[in-house]
Design an enzyme around this catalytic site. Sequence first.
Site, PDB file in Angstrom:
ATOM      1  N   GLU A 101      -5.009  -3.871  15.999  1.00 18.58           N
ATOM      2  CA  GLU A 101      -4.953  -3.571  17.437  1.00 18.58           C
ATOM      3  C   GLU A 101      -5.758  -2.331  17.802  1.00 18.58           C
ATOM      4  OE1 GLU A 101      -2.648  -2.841  15.303  1.00 18.58           O
ATOM      5  OE2 GLU A 101      -1.760  -0.891  15.800  1.00 18.58           O
ATOM      6  N   CYS A 148       1.632  -4.221  10.146  1.00 17.72           N
ATOM      7  CA  CYS A 148       2.097  -3.029   9.407  1.00 17.72           C
ATOM      8  C   CYS A 148       3.590  -3.118   9.087  1.00 17.72           C
ATOM      9  CB  CYS A 148       1.728  -1.745  10.152  1.00 17.72           C
ATOM     10  SG  CYS A 148       1.791  -0.320   9.043  1.00 17.72           S
ATOM     11  N   HIS A 150      -4.008  -2.161  10.875  1.00 18.27           N
ATOM     12  CA  HIS A 150      -3.745  -2.066  12.321  1.00 18.27           C
ATOM     13  C   HIS A 150      -4.913  -2.618  13.138  1.00 18.27           C
ATOM     14  CE1 HIS A 150       0.112   0.051  12.729  1.00 18.27           C
ATOM     15  NE2 HIS A 150      -0.203   0.628  11.584  1.00 18.27           N
TER      16      HIS A 150
END
Length: 245
Positions: free
Chosen positions: A216, A110, A214
Amino acid sequence: MSRPRIGVSGVVRVVEGAPRTGVNAAYAHSITQAGGLPLILSPVIADDIVVDALDPIHGLLLTGGEDVHPMLYGQSPLPKLGQVDRERDAFEIDLFRGALDRRIPVLAICRGIQLVNVALGGSLWQDLPTERQGALRHDQRDGRTTRSHSVAIMAPSRLARALGVIRLEVNSFHHQAIRDLGRGLMITARAEDGLIEAVESAPEAPWLVAVQWHPEEFHGEAGAPDHGLFAEFVREAGRFRAQCA
Ligand code: MN
């Protein structure tokens, strides 16, 4: 064999009246799940010891957050520029340049993809909705683990190899993105509106993969292709360590 150590760039936020420094837990979960050991690197450390922060790590994860200050890519701030943090900008640019010098593998997420692009001489859209005609909604209103738009992934690439797919639905929490590409970067994914969603280093260069979404956040999603990105990153960190031994 001990775990490769991954430095994760941190933030400073005021919570309940006190400035605190850390990272979103999802980054630490994803690194841990992939077999790495996450170490938080805080931007509060002094300029002259930033390079010391690279000594113990085998991989660098550049995380999400504030907008990169536009002066770093030769522009003045537009009205819709978001929150900036010049100290964090300087800290992460130093970390990134140090990692490049030492050939430490880098994963950037990001803000991270934007930071990497700016550090390599590229520029950003400061605010997609007002600056870029025909853009999709990239600042989704859904939850962190909801996938809201698709990306087309170019193959062969480090990214396609790590994810094991050439099309992926992603979560999207950004109002900025790469405009002019930085030196040495290759585009490896785009959204349907043509926006750059991933870049990486040339095959012969040290491992660098950067994504605009994202991954994660999907640490709890069974079978998510995004897990492959962290697995490959931690494997690369292990290879880096082996080369240094
Ligand atoms: Mn997006």
